[in-house]
Design an enzyme around this catalytic site. Structure first.
Site, PDB file in Angstrom:
ATOM      1  CG  HIS A  24      76.492  66.571  67.358  1.00  0.00           C
ATOM      2  ND1 HIS A  24      76.285  65.597  66.400  1.00  0.00           N
ATOM      3  CD2 HIS A  24      75.287  66.687  67.994  1.00  0.00           C
ATOM      4  CE1 HIS A  24      75.039  65.172  66.460  1.00  0.00           C
ATOM      5  NE2 HIS A  24      74.416  65.812  67.420  1.00  0.00           N
ATOM      6  CD  GLU A  33      78.645  66.086  63.392  1.00  0.00           C
ATOM      7  OE1 GLU A  33      78.868  65.745  64.568  1.00  0.00           O
ATOM      8  OE2 GLU A  33      77.862  65.476  62.654  1.00  0.00           O
ATOM      9  CG  ASP A  91      70.473  71.658  64.773  1.00  0.00           C
ATOM     10  OD1 ASP A  91      69.274  71.706  65.094  1.00  0.00           O
ATOM     11  OD2 ASP A  91      71.305  70.944  65.352  1.00  0.00           O
ATOM     12  CG  ASN A 120      79.574  63.259  67.138  1.00  0.00           C
ATOM     13  OD1 ASN A 120      78.732  63.900  67.763  1.00  0.00           O
ATOM     14  ND2 ASN A 120      79.795  63.428  65.846  1.00  0.00           N
TER      15      ASN A 120
HETATM   16  C1  F6R Z   1      69.164  68.988  67.442  1.00  0.00           C
HETATM   17  C2  F6R Z   1      70.506  69.148  67.992  1.00  0.00           C
HETATM   18  C3  F6R Z   1      71.367  67.964  68.250  1.00  0.00           C
HETATM   19  C4  F6R Z   1      70.688  66.941  69.175  1.00  0.00           C
HETATM   20  C5  F6R Z   1      71.589  65.736  69.378  1.00  0.00           C
HETATM   21  C6  F6R Z   1      70.931  64.685  70.252  1.00  0.00           C
HETATM   22  O1  F6R Z   1      68.562  70.242  67.245  1.00  0.00           O
HETATM   23  O2  F6R Z   1      70.910  70.241  68.209  1.00  0.00           O
HETATM   24  O3  F6R Z   1      72.578  68.380  68.822  1.00  0.00           O
HETATM   25  O4  F6R Z   1      70.400  67.544  70.403  1.00  0.00           O
HETATM   26  O5  F6R Z   1      71.917  65.173  68.146  1.00  0.00           O
HETATM   27  O6  F6R Z   1      69.826  64.155  69.584  1.00  0.00           O
HETATM   28  P1  F6R Z   1      68.854  63.128  70.325  1.00  0.00           P
HETATM   29  O7  F6R Z   1      68.149  63.878  71.369  1.00  0.00           O
HETATM   30  O8  F6R Z   1      67.916  62.661  69.230  1.00  0.00           O
HETATM   31  O9  F6R Z   1      69.713  62.049  70.864  1.00  0.00           O
END
Ligand code: F6R
Length: 257
Positions: free
Chosen positions: A137, A142, A66, A135
């Site tokens: 994702h 989302e 992403d 959440n």
């Molecule tokens: C980022 C991604 C997100 C993160 C998620 C957890 O490329 O795909 O799904 O893996 O938001 O983020 P952290 O590791 O910062 O808690």
């Protein structure tokens, strides 16, 4: 399958080892990569191992999950910047084999279509690395994202913007939209490794364990996949049912998702 480790370091080292093993067994692998604070110790470990025992990365291809819309690669909070800082600048993967969604694309819908197309043209992902949002994702898919989605533009939830505000000087600077690989793109990976660490992930990991396959919880899509490993440290696993925890800790085999 769950694998639970006593410490974040052990969980991260195991995850790095899974990536390395994949590349060692097939140097032409297509890896799906993630960003976020969970992945930082994984990439650190990967670099340590590659320094000790270099392997040829000239045939490796990477696709990141992403990118924020509106942030170019020079922005310190863009995921392109993150990947270069934490991994790519220290490795010899050819630039043309590194793929990230373009947060500055003029024609964003076209950029999304070409991204999923490029993954398919490369032969699909051999291993997809995932983190998880509080959440549920995966990537930036989302809650209520369609499970048959391809790479698309997503409106970031308030929860995600709040969570990711910690990386920005001001929470208001967190972009409102992002490009994310779709859930179907993720599910088509041959192998998926999801890493969650820390107590802040305990509640969502328990929700995921108890959930049916439900678009309200994007990570529950993984329950349809035949080859998923969920890697946790003890804190992230702390709200799982006791028997799951006991069976998966240290052993990690035989506990179904
Ligand atoms: C980022 C991604 C997100 C993160 C998620 C957890 O490329 O795909 O799904 O893996 O938001 O983020 P952290 O590791 O910062 O808690």
């Amino acid at each position: 399958m769950y694998k639970i480790f006593n410490t974040t370091q052990e969980a991260s080292h195991y995850t790095a080892q899974r990536l390395l093993s994949r590349v060692q067994s097939n140097p032409c692998s297509n890896l799906g990569l993630a960003t976020g604070s969970t992945m930082e110790p994984v990439y650190r470990r990967l670099l340590e191992c590659l320094q000790r025992e270099p392997i040829d990365l000239s045939q490796l291809t990477t696709f990141n999950l992403d990118e924020y819309i509106g942030l170019g690669g020079g922005h310190a909070q863009s995921y392109r910047y993150y990947m270069h800082q934490h991994l790519f600048d220290k490795l010899s993967i050819p630039e043309e084999r590194i793929n990230l969604p373009d947060g500055k694309a003029m024609d964003v819908d076209r950029a999304c279509n070409s991204y999923s197309e490029a993954i398919r043209a490369a032969g699909g992902l051999d291993l997809q690395l995932l983190g998880i949002g509080s959440n549920g994702h995966i990537g930036f898919n989302e809650p209520y994202t369609c499970f048959s989605s391809r790479t698309h533009v997503i409106e970031l939830s308030e929860q995600t913007r709040l969570d990711n505000g910690r990386f920005f000087a001001d929470k208001k600077e967190v972009p409102t939209r992002a490009i994310t690989m779709g859930i179907l793109d993720i599910l088509e990976a041959k192998e998926i490794v999801l890493l969650a660490t820390g107590v802040k992930k305990a509640a969502i990991m328990a929700d995921l364990f108890h959930s049916t396959v439900d678009e309200a919880l994007p990570a529950s899509a993984l329950k349809q996949h035949p080859n998923v490993t969920i890697v946790l440290d003890c804190e992230a696993a702390s709200l799982l049912p006791r028997h799951v925890f006991n069976e998966a800790v240290g052993l990690g085999e035989g506990v179904r998702l």
